[in-house]
Design an enzyme around this catalytic site. Sequence first.
Site: not given
Length: 498
Positions: A111-113, A116, A146
Amino acid sequence: MMYVSTRDKKNMVTAAQAITHGLANDGGLFIPQGTPKFSIETIKSMINKSYLDRAVMVLSGFLTDFTEDELKQAVTSAYTPEKFGEVPVPLVQLGNNTAVLELWHGPTSAFKDMALQLLPYLLTMSLTKTGETSKIVILVATSGDTGKAALEGFANVAGTQIIVFYPSEGVSDIQKRQMITQEGNNVNVFGIEGNFDDAQTGVKEIFSKASIRETLHKNGFIFSSANSMNWGRLAPQIVYYFSAYVDAVKAKKIRLGEAINFVVPTGNFGDILAGYYAKLMGLPVGKLICASNNNNVLTDFINTGKYDKNREFYKTTSPSMDILVSSNLERLLYLVSDENDVKTKERMDALKTSGIYEITEAERNAIQEDFFGAWVDEIEVKESIKRVYDDYKYLMDTHTSVGYRALIKYRMLTNDAAYSVVLSTASPFKFSDAVLSALETSERIKGEPFEILHKLADKTGEEIPQRMLELETAPILHDVVIKAADMENTVLDSLVKD
Ligand SMILES: *Cc1c(COP(=O)(O)O)cnc(C)c1O
């Protein structure tokens, strides 16, 4: 809208400055002064909009020094169909009153995408707005996801250099492979001997040390952060709470205005804090269920009001949540203490010196109004992966399973049957060995990481993300492991002038 440091309200900056610097010089986190409010009519208007348009609406409320056109350009560049597919965040129904929000369709399968991929565009625009000409050095401490997502977002972005530290024995095989194969002319990746908290503490210390800042400044560099301590990382995460809600309305699973719960597999408290902001903005949210693994410091905190990090650190099958110091909790403490910067600083100082702080009963009650804490052990994680697969033919990763099981516990304890959305934070293939051993009800599955990846695909018929398949043959470019105490020197040695 202006932003202030949680540890000193006099330290006030614009959104562009908050994004540029990442962290306040006093060690605090930047937080917006107030919250934009969305009426039910505004939320209704999102129903037939694309994810991109929903994102522009939410971000405009916070990033007030960006024009709508700029935000539109940023989200359009970030959330392309090539990188995220046609539907960036699908809401998948599991039974009648439960859904899973898949946040892992971006390039690194976590989900960091969602944040980011967007942050580099926001940061580049912020630099123009603030007139900052120094080269930005992005320092990242990562529990696994991350790091890769930030590398992927910032690789080859002009005017930036990115340095990532990960616990060398504390991430999954696939996570490690993703990072050590990273290409790009501005990327550095280091393993450290220690856990995520060691990495995060090291990065925070480098950030708050005036002597390093000066050395950097003289040489034409400034630090910024891609961790969820950076508001530019947090704001994009608010969007998908709205998106999930209006998608549930659109699918006629809920009525517009009906309160729903969100379950968030939690580590650094960034994702769930974004959910809290969605609620503050007016999204009808009942409870935010804060799901933890064996590292259950947050569950205890929510239940007792006492934060105590002096406890055993467990390495679990959900490594992105193996965290004892949740940075973004600082923002919640600031909010529930009526924006008391002095008190927040005292508590953070106590955390640093003794590992413990305690909030007042009134503050604890306020937190319990909005949050419910539950933790899930390793056996339960596996059981839930298997049960959900058997019942719904739906394959969850270990982090999502922590969330799902926390929801089951919440429902048993409270009888609250409200529609609930479990945030799915990673692709099951990212944690193939744990997921496969859950399905096969065996102890640990043995074999090469890529062998296991293929076994999981064969067993379930699910498709391995293409980018993950390519890792198998990608050359290893970063194999240095350092001691946590050497992080500062490593950073200084790594800086590259253009
Ligand atoms: C980062 C991460 C989490 C925890 O999110 P926080 O914002 O740190 O609370 C949960 N699951 C996965 C897969 C992650 O990568």
